[in-house]
Structure formats: C-alpha cells, structure tokens
Design a protein around this motif. Structure first.
Motif, PDB file in Angstrom:
ATOM      1  N   LEU A  91       4.809  -8.662  15.157  1.00 59.13           N
ATOM      2  CA  LEU A  91       5.204  -7.278  14.890  1.00 59.13           C
ATOM      3  C   LEU A  91       6.483  -7.215  14.061  1.00 59.13           C
ATOM      4  O   LEU A  91       6.629  -6.348  13.190  1.00 59.13           O
ATOM      5  N   LEU A  92       7.396  -8.139  14.308  1.00 60.38           N
ATOM      6  CA  LEU A  92       8.626  -8.197  13.513  1.00 60.38           C
ATOM      7  C   LEU A  92       8.316  -8.562  12.068  1.00 60.38           C
ATOM      8  O   LEU A  92       8.905  -8.002  11.128  1.00 60.38           O
ATOM      9  N   TRP A  93       7.397  -9.495  11.873  1.00 58.90           N
ATOM     10  CA  TRP A  93       6.996  -9.860  10.508  1.00 58.90           C
ATOM     11  C   TRP A  93       6.331  -8.674   9.806  1.00 58.90           C
ATOM     12  O   TRP A  93       6.542  -8.441   8.601  1.00 58.90           O
ATOM     13  N   MET A  94       5.544  -7.920  10.538  1.00 57.48           N
ATOM     14  CA  MET A  94       4.913  -6.738   9.951  1.00 57.48           C
ATOM     15  C   MET A  94       5.957  -5.733   9.495  1.00 57.48           C
ATOM     16  O   MET A  94       5.859  -5.160   8.405  1.00 57.48           O
ATOM     17  N   LEU A  95       6.986  -5.542  10.321  1.00 55.09           N
ATOM     18  CA  LEU A  95       8.046  -4.613   9.959  1.00 55.09           C
ATOM     19  C   LEU A  95       8.822  -5.133   8.757  1.00 55.09           C
ATOM     20  O   LEU A  95       9.219  -4.362   7.869  1.00 55.09           O
ATOM     21  N   MET A  96       9.020  -6.451   8.706  1.00 50.73           N
ATOM     22  CA  MET A  96       9.697  -7.073   7.567  1.00 50.73           C
ATOM     23  C   MET A  96       8.895  -6.833   6.282  1.00 50.73           C
ATOM     24  O   MET A  96       9.462  -6.508   5.232  1.00 50.73           O
ATOM     25  N   CYS A  97       7.587  -6.976   6.365  1.00 54.97           N
ATOM     26  CA  CYS A  97       6.725  -6.754   5.203  1.00 54.97           C
ATOM     27  C   CYS A  97       6.775  -5.295   4.750  1.00 54.97           C
ATOM     28  O   CYS A  97       6.669  -5.004   3.554  1.00 54.97           O
ATOM     29  N   SER A  98       6.948  -4.394   5.712  1.00 56.45           N
ATOM     30  CA  SER A  98       7.004  -2.972   5.354  1.00 56.45           C
ATOM     31  C   SER A  98       8.205  -2.682   4.468  1.00 56.45           C
ATOM     32  O   SER A  98       8.132  -1.845   3.559  1.00 56.45           O
ATOM     33  N   PHE A  99       9.322  -3.382   4.703  1.00 56.77           N
ATOM     34  CA  PHE A  99      10.512  -3.184   3.864  1.00 56.77           C
ATOM     35  C   PHE A  99      10.226  -3.625   2.435  1.00 56.77           C
ATOM     36  O   PHE A  99      10.618  -2.963   1.473  1.00 56.77           O
ATOM     37  N   VAL A 100       9.546  -4.757   2.293  1.00 56.10           N
ATOM     38  CA  VAL A 100       9.216  -5.273   0.966  1.00 56.10           C
ATOM     39  C   VAL A 100       8.330  -4.275   0.216  1.00 56.10           C
ATOM     40  O   VAL A 100       8.567  -3.957  -0.947  1.00 56.10           O
ATOM     41  N   VAL A 101       7.311  -3.766   0.915  1.00 54.23           N
ATOM     42  CA  VAL A 101       6.377  -2.827   0.293  1.00 54.23           C
ATOM     43  C   VAL A 101       7.091  -1.536  -0.107  1.00 54.23           C
ATOM     44  O   VAL A 101       6.871  -0.999  -1.204  1.00 54.23           O
ATOM     45  N   LEU A 102       7.970  -1.043   0.764  1.00 53.47           N
ATOM     46  CA  LEU A 102       8.687   0.194   0.456  1.00 53.47           C
ATOM     47  C   LEU A 102       9.637   0.018  -0.732  1.00 53.47           C
ATOM     48  O   LEU A 102       9.745   0.908  -1.586  1.00 53.47           O
ATOM     49  N   VAL A 103      10.295  -1.126  -0.818  1.00 56.69           N
ATOM     50  CA  VAL A 103      11.178  -1.386  -1.956  1.00 56.69           C
ATOM     51  C   VAL A 103      10.365  -1.467  -3.247  1.00 56.69           C
ATOM     52  O   VAL A 103      10.755  -0.914  -4.284  1.00 56.69           O
ATOM     53  N   LEU A 104       9.223  -2.141  -3.199  1.00 59.20           N
ATOM     54  CA  LEU A 104       8.347  -2.229  -4.373  1.00 59.20           C
ATOM     55  C   LEU A 104       7.802  -0.858  -4.768  1.00 59.20           C
ATOM     56  O   LEU A 104       7.448  -0.633  -5.933  1.00 59.20           O
ATOM     57  N   SER A 105       7.763   0.058  -3.809  1.00 55.68           N
ATOM     58  CA  SER A 105       7.259   1.401  -4.093  1.00 55.68           C
ATOM     59  C   SER A 105       8.146   2.143  -5.081  1.00 55.68           C
ATOM     60  O   SER A 105       7.692   3.081  -5.744  1.00 55.68           O
ATOM     61  N   TYR A 106       9.403   1.730  -5.187  1.00 57.57           N
ATOM     62  CA  TYR A 106      10.280   2.349  -6.183  1.00 57.57           C
ATOM     63  C   TYR A 106       9.843   1.986  -7.598  1.00 57.57           C
ATOM     64  O   TYR A 106      10.145   2.698  -8.552  1.00 57.57           O
ATOM     65  N   LYS A 107       9.132   0.861  -7.729  1.00 61.66           N
ATOM     66  CA  LYS A 107       8.603   0.443  -9.027  1.00 61.66           C
ATOM     67  C   LYS A 107       7.225   1.054  -9.281  1.00 61.66           C
ATOM     68  O   LYS A 107       6.889   1.431 -10.400  1.00 61.66           O
ATOM     69  N   PHE A 108       6.411   1.068  -8.241  1.00 63.36           N
ATOM     70  CA  PHE A 108       5.046   1.580  -8.351  1.00 63.36           C
ATOM     71  C   PHE A 108       4.765   2.428  -7.126  1.00 63.36           C
ATOM     72  O   PHE A 108       4.579   1.911  -6.018  1.00 63.36           O
ATOM     73  N   SER A 109       4.746   3.740  -7.314  1.00 58.96           N
ATOM     74  CA  SER A 109       4.711   4.667  -6.183  1.00 58.96           C
ATOM     75  C   SER A 109       3.512   4.482  -5.265  1.00 58.96           C
ATOM     76  O   SER A 109       3.607   4.724  -4.063  1.00 58.96           O
ATOM     77  N   GLN A 110       2.351   4.053  -5.807  1.00 55.10           N
ATOM     78  CA  GLN A 110       1.168   3.936  -4.960  1.00 55.10           C
ATOM     79  C   GLN A 110       1.304   2.858  -3.890  1.00 55.10           C
ATOM     80  O   GLN A 110       0.549   2.837  -2.915  1.00 55.10           O
ATOM     81  N   PHE A 111       2.280   1.950  -4.051  1.00 55.85           N
ATOM     82  CA  PHE A 111       2.521   0.928  -3.026  1.00 55.85           C
ATOM     83  C   PHE A 111       2.906   1.559  -1.693  1.00 55.85           C
ATOM     84  O   PHE A 111       2.714   0.956  -0.644  1.00 55.85           O
ATOM     85  N   SER A 112       3.470   2.773  -1.752  1.00 57.97           N
ATOM     86  CA  SER A 112       3.894   3.431  -0.510  1.00 57.97           C
ATOM     87  C   SER A 112       2.711   3.693   0.413  1.00 57.97           C
ATOM     88  O   SER A 112       2.868   3.836   1.612  1.00 57.97           O
ATOM     89  N   ARG A 113       1.502   3.741  -0.165  1.00 62.69           N
ATOM     90  CA  ARG A 113       0.312   3.950   0.665  1.00 62.69           C
ATOM     91  C   ARG A 113      -0.055   2.692   1.446  1.00 62.69           C
ATOM     92  O   ARG A 113      -0.817   2.767   2.415  1.00 62.69           O
ATOM     93  N   LEU A 114       0.453   1.541   1.009  1.00 58.45           N
ATOM     94  CA  LEU A 114       0.133   0.297   1.701  1.00 58.45           C
ATOM     95  C   LEU A 114       0.996   0.071   2.928  1.00 58.45           C
ATOM     96  O   LEU A 114       0.681  -0.769   3.774  1.00 58.45           O
ATOM     97  N   VAL A 115       2.096   0.807   3.015  1.00 59.71           N
ATOM     98  CA  VAL A 115       3.086   0.513   4.047  1.00 59.71           C
ATOM     99  C   VAL A 115       2.540   0.734   5.460  1.00 59.71           C
ATOM    100  O   VAL A 115       2.993   0.096   6.416  1.00 59.71           O
ATOM    101  N   SER A 116       1.542   1.615   5.600  1.00 54.88           N
ATOM    102  CA  SER A 116       1.009   1.895   6.942  1.00 54.88           C
ATOM    103  C   SER A 116       0.357   0.670   7.580  1.00 54.88           C
ATOM    104  O   SER A 116       0.277   0.585   8.808  1.00 54.88           O
ATOM    105  N   TYR A 117      -0.102  -0.290   6.767  1.00 56.11           N
ATOM    106  CA  TYR A 117      -0.677  -1.520   7.321  1.00 56.11           C
ATOM    107  C   TYR A 117       0.366  -2.284   8.144  1.00 56.11           C
ATOM    108  O   TYR A 117       0.014  -3.020   9.062  1.00 56.11           O
TER     109      TYR A 117
END
Length: 370
Positions: A282-308
C-alpha cells in the motif's frame, strides 16, 4: 448532496455492526452504494451520457476489426478495448436498454470492491467512507471502462500478497481488455517485494525523475506506438479532473495522508506492531501515486491513472487506525480524519461540481428514460 450525506451517515452510524457482523454490514452498505451507481440518471457523471450513447454503436462494432489480437488497440486507432466492446455486445444482445450497462458494471465493480475490503480492511466503515468521499465512487459513476479495470486491479492485490505472479498477470491482462491504462498496475508485483524505506523511496524518485524531464520525447515515442493515445489532447485545461488546480489539490491531499500513515505506523511500531506485506504494498501504491500526479503536470490525462494507486488509502489508513479504543491519539485522529473527509467532499463538490458532475444527484426518471 443530501443523498451522499445520508449514505455517509448510514455507513458511519451502523459501523458498530462491523465487529460482529462484518459481511452483513458490508452487504448493506454496498447495496446502498450499488443502488446509487446503478440507478443514477444518465446525466450524473461526466462521461455517463457518452457511454449510454455509445452503447448501441459499440454493440455493432465488428470484432474482426481487432484481428487475432485483442490488444490491437496498442497499434491501431481503435478507441475502445476489445474486452469492453465484447462486454457491451453481450449486454446489448440480451437487452437494448442502456440501463443494464450501468446495472451490470455497477454490480461487477461493487462485488470486487466488497470482496477486497472484506478481506483486507480492518475498518470497513472507514474504507467505505474513503471510497465515497475521495472521488472513487464518483469515478464509478463516470469512467465506466476504467473503473471496471480498476476494480479488477484492486481484486488482483490478493495475488500479489499470495505470491501468485501468473494469476496476477492474467488479472492485469483482463483489466487491460477493459482499459489499457491498467498496465500501470503491473510493476507493483515486483515493487512490493522491496521494503519501502526512505533510501528506496528516494532512489525510486530519482529513477522516475527522467520521465518528467524528458516527458515530451517519451510521450512522442509512446504516441507513435499506441495510436489510441493520440485520441487524447496533450494539454492542460482547468476543467474536470484534468486541471492544474485539481492535480495540485490531489497531490497535497495525498502527501498529507502519506505523512499521516507514516505517523500512525510509528505509533503502532512503538506498541509492538510490525509492517506487513500488505502495508508495504500500500505504501508503494501511494508512492506511485505521487509520481503519476507529478507527471500529470506534463500530460493532464495521467491524472486519470492515479486512482489505480490512491485507492491504497482505503486500506492503509483504516488498518493503521485499527483498535482506536485502545489509544486516545488514534481516537482523535480518527474523528479528525472523518471530519476532513466529509468537509473535503462537500467543499470540493460545492465549489467545483464540474470535476465530477455528481451533484445534485438524480435517480433515473424511468426504466427507459434518463
């Protein structure tokens, strides 16, 4: 808004049942949730009406256009995954009423979610409250394809923890047949085998940093490989789930939740607790969410992946807050956290209703109507 507050009140008000009658409690709460998702108006959720309008269109899609490869979406301009088209076709074969699309998809999502909460959450009431207030329920009422894939991925957690890589990979492949984005869940099997420490977390951030720096080149390469990717517009617009504000709010929120989780783990460790395989995952999942959210600043559609990945908080926080009656600190944190969840849900949906389009809630007007 009223119906959601009634739902939250029901979940929390009947929480005393979960100690002795956990499954019964879950069935009752999930039935309430299922009713709202399955019998909502087609106007509830940003994408619902699109899926309703596409229902007869996808039912007429010739599966032959995918050739012998269900994953041909990777290499052609097919907009919809093979699994979802087949899912749509089967439902349409039995009934041309799109209401059944919502009912069956809601049933599938709720059953997979309920199984996983029952198996891995020590506090189902808090898990369900998080599901309702942190945007996951709103997602199920809009992004049907992705949230079927999401539910399958959540269910596949059991195969990570049971060390069954083949079954896990098969589950992710199945999820990808509904939404190709589910592939982002695949690395978690191997990440979960590594204990997340400050050193490993820093190393992970350093390794993923080039994705942000060289994202334009990476996205060009991805776009040339995955033709369906080009259907999305690579820009940042401040609407729905794709705005800078939405991404920033989510990033700050989940950083604070991560800090809370670390603090609770420290309290539990001082009381003789230890980190489980589930907690590490679960901690790794939360860590991955930060990466996805930061990448979302480059490509907004990445924000839809964060729910995984952010769905990890449905299990992490409830489990770390287990047995609050034995700790005054935990009792205070639990109360404050629930207040935060309800306020965050209310304020977000009142000030930015367009982010999810779930208020004011409306039930279907008739069996064949909106």
């Amino acid at each position: 808004m009223t119906i959601y507050l009634i739902l939250i009140a029901f979940i929390l008000g009947s929480a005393s049942m979960q100690k002795q009658l956990k499954r019964t409690y879950l069935v009752l709460c999930l039935f309430f949730i299922w009713i709202l998702i399955a019998f909502r108006s087609y106007l509830i959720g940003n994408d619902t009406i699109s899926y309703v309008n596409l229902f007869p269109i996808l039912a007429s899609y010739p599966l032959s256009m995918y050739g012998n490869n269900p994953f041909s979406i990777l290499f052609t301009k097919n907009r919809f995954e093979y699994g979802y088209v087949l899912f749509d076709k089967v439902i349409y074969y039995f009934s041309k009423n799109p209401r059944w699309l919502l009912i069956i998809s809601a049933t599938l999502i709720v059953m997979l979610l309920g199984y996983t909460i029952n198996k891995y959450s020590k506090n189902p009431a808090l898990s369900l409250t998080i599901f309702v207030t942190m945007g996951f329920m709103a997602g199920t009422m809009s992004q049907i394809r992705q949230y079927i894939a999401w539910a399958i991925c959540i269910y596949s957690i059991k195969y990570i923890l049971d060390n069954k890589p083949i079954r896990f990979i098969v589950s992710i492949i199945l999820a990808m047949l509904f939404h190709i984005s589910a592939i982002v869940f695949l690395p978690l099997y191997w990440l979960s085998k590594i204990k997340l420490t400050p050193k490993n977390g820093t190393l992970f951030a350093i390794i993923t940093l080039p994705l942000f720096i060289f994202f334009n080149r990476f996205s060009a390469l991805t776009g040339s490989l995955i033709k369906s990717y080009n259907n999305y517009e690579v820009q940042m617009v401040d609407n729905g789930t794709t705005g800078y504000l939405s991404i920033t709010v989510n990033l700050v929120t989940f950083i604070l939740i991560f800090i809370l989780a670390i603090y609770l783990m420290k309290i539990n460790k001082e009381n003789g607790g230890s980190r489980s395989k589930l907690t590490n995952l679960l901690l790794w999942m939360l860590m991955c969410s930060f990466v996805v959210l930061v990448l979302s600043y480059k490509f907004s559609q990445f924000s839809r992946l964060v729910s995984y990945f952010t769905c990890s908080i449905m299990f992490l926080i409830p489990n770390e807050l287990d047995n609050p009656e034995k700790s005054t600190v935990k009792q205070v944190i639990l109360i404050l956290f629930v207040v935060f969840l309800v306020l965050n849900f209310g304020i977000t949906n009142i000030l930015r209703p367009e982010w999810s389009n779930i208020i004011p809630f409306k039930f279907m007007s008739s069996w064949w109507g909106y």
